[in-house]
Design a protein around this motif. Structure first.
Motif, PDB file in Angstrom:
ATOM      1  N   ASP A 246       0.798  -1.235   0.000  1.00  0.00           N
ATOM      2  CA  ASP A 246       0.000   0.000   0.000  1.00  0.00           C
ATOM      3  C   ASP A 246       0.826   1.278   0.000  1.00  0.00           C
ATOM      4  N   GLY A 247       2.163   1.168   0.135  1.00  0.00           N
ATOM      5  CA  GLY A 247       3.018   2.342   0.042  1.00  0.00           C
ATOM      6  C   GLY A 247       3.283   3.053   1.354  1.00  0.00           C
ATOM      7  N   THR A 248       2.587   2.643   2.422  1.00  0.00           N
ATOM      8  CA  THR A 248       2.769   3.341   3.699  1.00  0.00           C
ATOM      9  C   THR A 248       2.987   2.402   4.885  1.00  0.00           C
ATOM     10  N   THR A 249       2.399   1.216   4.853  1.00  0.00           N
ATOM     11  CA  THR A 249       2.519   0.280   5.969  1.00  0.00           C
ATOM     12  C   THR A 249       3.197  -1.013   5.494  1.00  0.00           C
ATOM     13  N   THR A 250       3.287  -1.991   6.393  1.00  0.00           N
ATOM     14  CA  THR A 250       3.840  -3.308   6.033  1.00  0.00           C
ATOM     15  C   THR A 250       2.729  -4.354   5.953  1.00  0.00           C
ATOM     16  N   LYS A 251       1.498  -3.894   5.870  1.00  0.00           N
ATOM     17  CA  LYS A 251       0.346  -4.792   5.802  1.00  0.00           C
ATOM     18  C   LYS A 251       0.463  -5.723   4.589  1.00  0.00           C
ATOM     19  N   GLY A 252       0.220  -7.015   4.813  1.00  0.00           N
ATOM     20  CA  GLY A 252       0.262  -7.992   3.732  1.00  0.00           C
ATOM     21  C   GLY A 252       1.621  -8.640   3.543  1.00  0.00           C
ATOM     22  N   TRP A 253       2.606  -8.249   4.372  1.00  0.00           N
ATOM     23  CA  TRP A 253       3.957  -8.787   4.267  1.00  0.00           C
ATOM     24  C   TRP A 253       4.462  -9.220   5.649  1.00  0.00           C
ATOM     25  N   LYS A 257      11.040 -15.894   7.586  1.00  0.00           N
ATOM     26  CA  LYS A 257      11.313 -16.867   8.648  1.00  0.00           C
ATOM     27  C   LYS A 257      10.731 -16.421   9.989  1.00  0.00           C
ATOM     28  N   ARG A 258       9.669 -15.626   9.895  1.00  0.00           N
ATOM     29  CA  ARG A 258       8.993 -15.162  11.102  1.00  0.00           C
ATOM     30  C   ARG A 258       7.548 -14.826  10.758  1.00  0.00           C
ATOM     31  N   ASP A 259       6.740 -14.646  11.766  1.00  0.00           N
ATOM     32  CA  ASP A 259       5.312 -14.400  11.554  1.00  0.00           C
ATOM     33  C   ASP A 259       4.970 -12.930  11.391  1.00  0.00           C
ATOM     34  N   ASP A 260       5.898 -12.043  11.760  1.00  0.00           N
ATOM     35  CA  ASP A 260       5.645 -10.617  11.633  1.00  0.00           C
ATOM     36  C   ASP A 260       6.685  -9.979  10.716  1.00  0.00           C
ATOM     37  N   PHE A 261       6.595  -8.684  10.522  1.00  0.00           N
ATOM     38  CA  PHE A 261       7.534  -7.981   9.653  1.00  0.00           C
ATOM     39  C   PHE A 261       8.841  -7.754  10.405  1.00  0.00           C
ATOM     40  N   PRO A 262       9.989  -7.839   9.715  1.00  0.00           N
ATOM     41  CA  PRO A 262      11.272  -7.648  10.391  1.00  0.00           C
ATOM     42  C   PRO A 262      11.346  -6.306  11.112  1.00  0.00           C
ATOM     43  N   ASP A 263      11.975  -6.330  12.296  1.00  0.00           N
ATOM     44  CA  ASP A 263      12.110  -5.101  13.072  1.00  0.00           C
ATOM     45  C   ASP A 263      13.401  -4.353  12.754  1.00  0.00           C
ATOM     46  N   LYS A 264      14.166  -4.853  11.805  1.00  0.00           N
ATOM     47  CA  LYS A 264      15.376  -4.171  11.352  1.00  0.00           C
ATOM     48  C   LYS A 264      15.631  -4.546   9.897  1.00  0.00           C
ATOM     49  N   GLY A 265      16.471  -3.762   9.238  1.00  0.00           N
ATOM     50  CA  GLY A 265      16.887  -4.105   7.881  1.00  0.00           C
ATOM     51  C   GLY A 265      15.992  -3.607   6.765  1.00  0.00           C
ATOM     52  N   TRP A 266      14.750  -3.226   7.085  1.00  0.00           N
ATOM     53  CA  TRP A 266      13.802  -2.710   6.097  1.00  0.00           C
ATOM     54  C   TRP A 266      13.195  -1.410   6.632  1.00  0.00           C
ATOM     55  N   VAL A 275      15.307  -2.127   1.400  1.00  0.00           N
ATOM     56  CA  VAL A 275      16.106  -3.078   2.157  1.00  0.00           C
ATOM     57  C   VAL A 275      17.497  -2.471   2.278  1.00  0.00           C
ATOM     58  N   HIS A 276      18.036  -2.436   3.477  1.00  0.00           N
ATOM     59  CA  HIS A 276      19.263  -1.691   3.738  1.00  0.00           C
ATOM     60  C   HIS A 276      20.516  -2.551   3.609  1.00  0.00           C
ATOM     61  N   GLY A 287      16.474  -9.960   6.752  1.00  0.00           N
ATOM     62  CA  GLY A 287      15.923 -11.165   6.147  1.00  0.00           C
ATOM     63  C   GLY A 287      14.952 -10.856   5.027  1.00  0.00           C
ATOM     64  N   ASP A 288      14.660 -11.877   4.231  1.00  0.00           N
ATOM     65  CA  ASP A 288      13.688 -11.732   3.153  1.00  0.00           C
ATOM     66  C   ASP A 288      12.308 -11.415   3.714  1.00  0.00           C
ATOM     67  N   ILE A 289      11.472 -10.760   2.884  1.00  0.00           N
ATOM     68  CA  ILE A 289      10.067 -10.581   3.247  1.00  0.00           C
ATOM     69  C   ILE A 289       9.189 -11.242   2.197  1.00  0.00           C
ATOM     70  N   VAL A 290       8.041 -11.761   2.634  1.00  0.00           N
ATOM     71  CA  VAL A 290       7.125 -12.469   1.740  1.00  0.00           C
ATOM     72  C   VAL A 290       5.708 -11.973   1.945  1.00  0.00           C
ATOM     73  N   THR A 291       4.867 -12.213   0.937  1.00  0.00           N
ATOM     74  CA  THR A 291       3.454 -11.899   1.067  1.00  0.00           C
ATOM     75  C   THR A 291       2.811 -12.846   2.075  1.00  0.00           C
ATOM     76  N   THR A 292       1.741 -12.407   2.697  1.00  0.00           N
ATOM     77  CA  THR A 292       1.061 -13.244   3.686  1.00  0.00           C
ATOM     78  C   THR A 292       0.080 -14.212   3.029  1.00  0.00           C
ATOM     79  N   LYS A 293      -0.114 -14.095   1.724  1.00  0.00           N
ATOM     80  CA  LYS A 293      -0.974 -15.042   1.014  1.00  0.00           C
ATOM     81  C   LYS A 293      -0.267 -15.546  -0.232  1.00  0.00           C
TER      82      LYS A 293
END
Length: 458
Positions: A246-253, A257-266, A275-276, A287-293
């Motif tokens: 959506d351009g503003t949040t991390t919703k949908g990602w 290797k975790r259930d939530d969005f990374p707390d660092k690196g992005w 990605v830094h 770490g990589d990020i993936v779609t939730t579906k």
């Protein structure tokens, strides 16, 4: 009585439409170059028989004949006669400022192309963003251009929407990321040391412009290509496109290797997902990020910009349960790489680790599908590039900046042979899942993403 009322209403609507448009003006008076100025190069422009004639010349960069007045929203019409084998164009909403490469002309250009690739009428951003709408997006209109004849061009620019017609055929339908005001400019393209192109001419006549409001409505038949930041046009929405980010949040990602969005690196800032840099390691920081579906059949578009020497990727058919150890999640990968400055470009087999390739399996090469191209790939170095991945059943295609780079069919004997001799040989049935997650890779280098959108297919 009803017919009379309808007639009055129709007349009133037409009158309003006409009043919203400005008066049509002749940009070229047919006698001299009053109102125009030469920029950048030293190729000659002169007036002959009510035509502007530009002559190609060796040893000069691109030369432009630009209007002294600037325009924003307009209908521009002109006729052009292009010499055999030449490349030219007409700048719209363009600029020449001291702070930008010492006055180099830059901005959107209506392509005039006499080469076998047949992109006449496409839209190119001169000296800045590169190809915005090559005619690979709309290949059926490549026959609109008539070689060795006068061609009639129409351009409509209204708000952030620009469209072109060649001899009455709608070629492009572009939504730009911003609205610009700038000059109209005729181009004599530089020819370097090509003696065979020296002295050839490009001619223009009947150049007229009508200013229109920024909400001027017009119909097109060409497919819509949209660069507006993290926004879908009405045409895209009607055709089933959805924003995947959506351009503003991390919703949908989430993290691969975790259930939530990374707390660092992005990070997310000003509509850009970044990605830094963290030393070039594979999935060792955020770490990589993936779609939730997961997705099955789709068209995916992602705009990306890589920093010097960077490595990353867009993966699909990802199963995050396959690799829970070190390294990246497993899936088919559209490679993102600075081919010039990253050592991985020379590894693998026959260039199959370069930008746009199906990583470690198939080399990305537009000349395989568009033999008339001048280069194997158009890359906007230091700028934004657009990846498009099309999955329709077992058939998969990669596109880079509108050009097809890779095409393959999963699950075949040939596919399995490719996998057998790749780094994926130890993963059972690699790439043959019916559906999977979409992934953006953390490879330890700074890479930026925006305009992430998807259209699911039946």
């Amino acid at each position: 009585m009803k017919k009379s009322v309808l007639s009055v209403l129709t007349f009133f609507v037409l009158a309003l439409m006409l009043s919203a448009q400005g008066k049509t003006i002749q940009l070229f008076n047919g006698k001299n170059l009053k109102g125009w100025e030469v920029l950048n190069g030293t190729a000659e422009y002169k007036v002959v028989d009510n035509e502007i004639v530009g002559t190609s010349k060796m040893g000069t960069p691109n030369t432009f004949l630009a209007t002294k007045k600037e325009y924003t929203n307009f209908i521009l019409e002109y006729e052009i006669f292009l010499g055999r084998g030449l490349n030219s164009g007409v700048q719209i909403r363009s600029h020449s400022t001291p702070e930008y490469h010492n006055g180099r002309v830059h901005g959107l250009q209506v392509e005039a192309d006499d080469s076998p690739r047949k992109w006449f009428g496409g839209l190119y951003d001169e000296a800045r963003k590169g190809w915005r709408y090559p005619l690979e997006y709309n290949p059926k209109v490549k026959t609109a251009y008539k070689q060795g004849q006068w061609n009639k061009i129409k351009v409509i620019a209204s708000g952030n929407r620009i469209a072109t017609w060649v001899n009455g055929i709608n070629c492009t339908n572009l939504y730009e990321e911003s609205v610009e005001t700038g000059f109209i400019g005729l181009q004599v393209h530089g020819i370097g040391k090509s003696k065979d192109k020296a002295g050839k001419t490009i001619k223009w006549r009947n150049i007229e412009l009508t200013e229109v409001p920024d909400d001027y409505e017009f119909k097109t038949t060409a497919p819509a290509i949209n660069y507006a930041l993290n926004t879908l046009s009405q045409e895209e929405q009607a055709n089933g496109w959805k924003l995947l980010w959506d351009g503003t949040t991390t919703k949908g990602w989430r993290g691969a290797k975790r259930d939530d969005f990374p707390d660092k690196g992005w990070s997310v800032k000003d509509g850009i997902l970044t990605v830094h840099a963290s030393g070039g390691g594979e999935s060792e920081h955020g770490g990589d990020i993936v779609t939730t579906k997961p997705f099955r059949n789709f068209i995916l578009e992602v705009d990306f910009k890589f920093t010097e020497g960077a490595n990353s990727g867009i993966k699909y058919f990802v199963d995050t349960n396959l690799n829970k150890g070190t390294g990246s999640a497993i899936g088919c990968e559209f490679q993102i790489l600075d081919d010039k400055n990253h050592k991985d470009a020379k590894k693998g087999v026959d260039g199959n680790r370069t930008l746009s390739s199906l990583y470690d399996l198939i080399r990305g090469d537009a000349q395989e599908y568009i033999p008339s191209l001048y280069t194997k790939k158009y890359v906007n170095k230091g700028g934004w590039n657009r990846a498009r991945i099309v999955v329709n059943g077992q058939k998969v295609q990669h596109f880079l900046n509108g050009c097809k780079m890779v095409e393959y069919v999963r699950g075949t004997q040939q596919w399995r042979a490719l996998v057998k001799y790749s780094k994926y040989k130890d993963w059972p049935n690699f790439g043959e899942a019916e559906e999977g997650l979409i992934l953006l890779q953390d490879h330890g280098d700074e890479v930026h993403f925006k305009n992430i959108k998807i259209k699911e297919l039946d």
